[in-house]
Design an enzyme around this catalytic site. Structure first.
Site, PDB file in Angstrom:
ATOM      1  CD  GLU A 417      -2.967  -1.227   2.185  1.00  0.00           C
ATOM      2  OE1 GLU A 417      -4.154  -1.444   1.937  1.00  0.00           O
ATOM      3  OE2 GLU A 417      -2.544  -1.100   3.346  1.00  0.00           O
ATOM      4  CD  GLU A 494      -3.921  -6.792   3.367  1.00  0.00           C
ATOM      5  OE1 GLU A 494      -4.982  -6.219   3.717  1.00  0.00           O
ATOM      6  OE2 GLU A 494      -2.803  -6.250   3.428  1.00  0.00           O
TER       7      GLU A 494
END
Length: 995
Positions: A417, A494
């Site tokens: 991220e 995820e």
């Protein structure tokens, strides 16, 4: 502190972390320590006091905010936000700083070594080092190994090592990794002797030819000429190779070897000896390759059935303990987990030793995340800033070089991220040049420009299906990117956010992974809660989350999102995940059973398969199954016993797979899989006794009490007072609400998309389920008894449950009658118009019983809690538990403990009386469920921690006709439509008696 460089001074090149016989000195232990709340007020190094009495003591490794008992600041939790202003300038005034001093006594032998290195395995965040007054250098990269050459400064006798650690630094901008900010020297510090002729670096790249069954060793050595000759030995393979000079080093044919896989983690001990030292390397022969859109190891596609793993302990923080780590990985193996993503940094190096030994596929992630820049539109994000290129490259180098010898590592991840940019692309190019044998992962490369797999976070099942079918891409991408992404394997780095009660729909994802070859599985977020031990004002010790330490900015409970609690108690979600991903499955076939071997490499020879046939939950017969099935294949098996004749009972066949021999992670007999198939379905519902032999008893009214058989009702309210001497405190009452789960409270955006330009586009969050329930008035229900009618053979209680401040309502009718010693309650629920834009948490009854109810025995799904989208871990059977054992003690109190498909339930009081509750299927075939709890939904919702729950003097029995699913909306994916409970009418029946 604003310097984005990777550090300075006598830093040495990154290299492998390997056991060696060269001398070393572990500097762990008690250090002198001084804490300064402000960097601007911290004294210069020349002013550090020499008097030890002016210093505190602190253990190293540790975090000063944890080890200091609150004297040195407190932990801070954020998931992505920076705890300092995003101005490009690191604060001086508000920047806690810790000065560390360690005396190191060395004998004369250290002077004989050619070089001496000082290794730091982990320091948060930026740190400055002095030895004997001489400045050595500056280190950066909190979870990265850094070695300094201290040869010129070290001396025999007493040495003074000083380390200044800054809590905030330029590293902060690229370490916003969804975890606690915990400053300090939290991994080992070691002094390393480097004798003349030592090996600077060793990499033995062990490949496997799956067609020939042969291994190869490609050696990469960094060593001076004085190190030669260098000798490689692998005793188990009969290898003994000597390289007289650097030019002799070349690949070696290892002959026939057993390959390394996560299922069969075969390791070969190798030694590499030079003139100055001998290092040990454990070889695992395996080859990783992407072929088309398949991710293959040793020529076969693999499935990642994994978890994201942070390093965290409730008392130590990120201080590593190898035995704790082994217990964690053993627990993973026992729950069928085969893969780890090291979110979001390289773990302690010993963790990867354990992964090699026990068998895990590992995505090793670089120490990098800059998500805090998302809140400012990614302005000045380091990922695309040339000033940060050296730091980015240093971080990936130190990740790869340290861990390159581990066979468990099958992918390098550039970080997490951090959006996208030239620095990440440059890191990917460097990795490919250094280690072309492992693919590159980074979820943020949505255009597929510089990575090898298409990685997604929290894709919905519909998005995943479209990716599997390849008929559409879940993002609007330019044509070139579409083609690239379509050619890649897909993983979910995820998914299934394991926060509180949940996640739901794990089985839905696994079915999609099984169905589409391009989908290679994923990693549940995450393995363990990050709660830290804290003490309340009254002295109560409890597990704390974000905000409990008085942080000025925090993301609160988002740090409590693991399959395993910080108190080592597994969540029911872990049992659910284990069953969903189990390596063996049995299902009904046309003429018997079909047994599926879901392993990627191994046959079923490691398992003993057993069967058990039960009639109404009681064992009838059992035995062994003889099954042969290669990896990723199925075998048809005849019925192990002739199916019994239909007799109105329920017959269930349960097949288990157990370890036939001990494994490093479990003893023989450990159950790895369990499947249950119906042999005979549930028989016809028991006909009412009254229809044949028994006439319904006539109800009677005596002032304030109505008697229906052995039951007594309040004549005004219709409340059940007692049944057969078994006292009731309240109810039955309509219950539509539940204490919101963390997923119910989630307000993440379900339809998160990226535009064609790959710019984030996030619409306003849709309301969470809990918000919708509140808006609909489910916390403002007001019952109004309209009538208590006593008839010739039944009593009917009509209640209207209205919403305060609104016109919509629910009509509920209780119809009571007696059949012999049994009392029957039929409940009908009918909602009015106006229930729009919301789901209902449940449709059920609540009966309040005395607090001396001790145990529950039931026939239904068990033993653990179940919900519409989380019930794979359960089987139909007879189960027993005490009342407290029926509750799941989630760290944040919430809905818990529901058991589905109830046939009957018996509740025993302390005096021996037993209340029996029998159910029957409703018109759609659904069986009610139940929960037995000490607290009401309102009491659970009001408590922010377990220790805040009030004392309880009663027991609440919920019997639910229907229940809403769990989902994992705390991070995007809501309850799927098929598991949602929308306002609806319902009718169900209970049969009550006392024994």
């Amino acid at each position: 502190m604003d310097d984005p460089s990777p550090g300075s001074g006598a830093r040495t090149p990154a290299r492998a972390w390997l056991p060696t016989d060269a001398p070393s000195s572990d500097l762990s232990g008690e250090w002198l320590f001084r804490w300064h709340p402000s960097l601007s007020k911290a004294p210069d190094h020349e002013e550090w006091p020499d008097d030890e009495g002016e210093w505190d003591r602190l253990p190293v490794p540790s975090h000063w905010v944890l080890a200091g008992g609150g004297r040195y600041g407190r932990p801070i939790y954020t998931t992505r936000r920076f705890p300092i202003p995003v101005t490009g300038r690191v604060p001086r005034d508000d920047n806690p700083t810790g000065d560390h001093r360690r005396f190191v006594d060395l004998d004369e032998s250290w002077a004989a070594h050619e070089r001496v290195l000082l290794r730091f395995d982990g320091v948060e965040s930026r740190y400055r080092v002095w030895l004997n007054g001489a400045e050595i250098g500056i280190g950066a990269g909190s979870r990265l190994v850094q070695e300094f050459d201290v040869t010129s400064a070290v001396r025999p006798g007493r040495n003074v090592l000083d380390v200044r650690v800054h809590q905030w630094s330029s590293s902060t901008w690229v370490e916003a990794q969804d975890q606690w900010w915990l400053p300090g020297i939290f991994r080992e510090v070691t002094l390393l002797a480097r004798p003349a002729g030592a090996l600077d670096d060793v990499w033995l790249d062990a490949g496997f030819d799956h067609q020939a069954g042969a291994g190869t060793i490609t050696p990469w050595l960094t060593a001076p000429a004085a190190a030669y000759p260098v000798r490689l030995r692998v005793e188990a393979l009969g290898l003994d190779v000597c390289w007289e000079q650097p030019e002799d080093v070349a690949p070696i044919a290892a002959g026939q070897v057993k390959p390394w896989t996560a299922e069969t983690p075969v390791l070969y001990e190798a030694t590499v000896a030079s003139a100055g030292e001998t290092v040990r390397v454990r070889l695992g022969f395996r080859t990783v390759r992407i072929r088309g859109d398949r991710f293959e190891v040793n020529g076969r596609p693999i499935a990642f059935r994994g978890v994201n793993r942070h390093e965290i302990h409730r008392d130590r923080g990120r201080v590593f303990d190898v035995e704790d780590a082994r217990r964690d990985l053993v627990r993973m193996k026992r729950h069928n987990i085969n893969a780890i993503r090291t979110s979001h940094y390289p773990p302690h190096p010993r963790l990867l030793d354990l992964a090699d030994e026990l068998g895990f596929w590992v995505i090793d992630e670089c120490d990098l995340e800059s998500q805090g820049f998302e809140d400012v539109g990614w302005a000045d994000n380091p990922s695309d800033d040339p000033a940060w290129s050296a730091a980015y490259l240093d971080r990936i180098r130190r990740t790869v070089e340290r861990d390159k010898n581990h066979p468990s590592v099958v992918m390098w991840s550039l970080g997490n991220e951090s959006y996208t940019g030239r620095n990440l692309a440059a890191n990917a190019a460097w990795v490919r040049g250094r280690d072309p044998g492992r693919p590159v992962h980074y979820e943020g490369d949505l255009l597929g420009e510089y990575t090898d797999v298409h990685s997604r976070m929290y894709a919905t099942p519909d998005e995943l299906r479209r990716l599997g079918e390849d008929d559409a891409i879940s993002h609007d991408l330019p044509p070139g990117a579409q083609a690239r992404v379509r050619s890649m394997p897909v993983i979910l780095c995820e998914y299934a956010h394991a926060m509180g009660n949940g996640p739901g729909a794990l089985h839905v994802y696994e079915e999609l992974f099984d169905r589409y070859p391009r989908l290679h599985g994923g990693f549940v977020w995450e393995w363990r809660d990050h709660a830290l031990t804290a003490t309340a004002d009254d002295g109560t010790t409890f597990l704390a989350y974000g905000g409990d330490f008085g942080e000025r900015v925090t993301d609160g409970v988002f740090v409590i999102d693991g399959l395993l609690g910080a108190d080592e108690v597994p969540s029911p979600g872990l049992a659910e995940f284990a069953r969903v991903i189990q390596p063996v499955r049995a299902r009904l076939g046309e003429d018997g059973l079909v047994v599926e071997n879901r392993q990627d490499f191994a046959d079923l020879s490691a398992f003993t398969l057993r069967w058990r046939l039960e009639r109404d939950g009681e064992l009838w017969k059992d035995g062994l199954l003889e099954v042969r099935a290669a990896a990723r294949s199925a075998a048809r098996v005849p019925w192990p016993v002739d199916p019994p004749a239909a007799d109105g009972a329920e017959w269930w066949l349960t097949v288990t797979a157990q370890l036939a021999a001990p494994a490093p992670w479990a003893p023989a007999g450990h159950e790895v899989a369990r499947s249950q198939v119906p042999v005979r379905p549930r028989g016809p519902e028991r006909a009412p006794v009254a229809s044949a032999q028994v006439t319904r008893a006539t109800p009677s009214r005596d002032r304030d009490v109505v008697r229906v058989g052995t039951a007594q009702l309040d004549a005004r309210t219709g409340r059940l007072l007692r049944i057969g001497g078994f006292e009731m405190l309240d109810g039955p009452a309509l219950e539509l609400y539940r204490a919101p789960t963390d997923n119910d409270r989630g307000s993440s955006v379900v339809d998160y998309l990226l535009s064609g330009a790959a710019e984030p586009r996030q619409p306003a969050p849709t309301p969470s389920a809990a918000q919708r329930w509140r808006k609909a008035g489910l916390t403002r229900l007001a019952p109004d008894v309209l009538a208590v009618d006593v008839g010739a053979d039944a009593v009917e209680v009509h209640t209207r449950v209205g919403v305060i401040g609104a016109a919509h309502h629910v009509d509920i009718r209780f119809r009571w009658w007696a059949e012999g010693d049994e009392v029957v309650l039929r409940t009908s629920v009918e909602p009015s118009l106006g229930w729009t834009g919301t789901s209902w948490p449940r449709i059920g009854l609540r009966l309040t019983l005395p607090d001396d109810v001790r145990t529950a025995e039931w026939f239904g799904l068990g033993p653990g809690e179940t919900y519409p989208d989380s019930r794979e871990a359960a089987t139909v059977g007879k189960w027993r538990s005490d009342v407290d054992g029926l509750a799941t003690p989630y760290l944040i109190p919430q809905e818990n403990g529901h058991r589905s498909e109830l046939r009957w339930l018996e509740l025993a009081r302390a005096d021996g009386r037993v209340l029996r509750v029998e159910t029957r299927a409703m018109a759609d075939g659904t069986l009610p469920g139940f929960a037995l709890q000490r607290w009401t939904p309102a009491e659970l919702e009001a408590a922010a921690h377990r220790h805040e729950l009030p004392p309880s003097d009663r027991t609440h029995l919920h019997v639910d006709a229907y229940h809403h699913g769990l989902g994992s909306r705390s991070c995007i994916v809501d309850v799927l439509p098929e598991h949602q409970l929308l306002p609806r009418s319902a009718s169900w029946q209970l049969r009550l008696s006392i024994r």
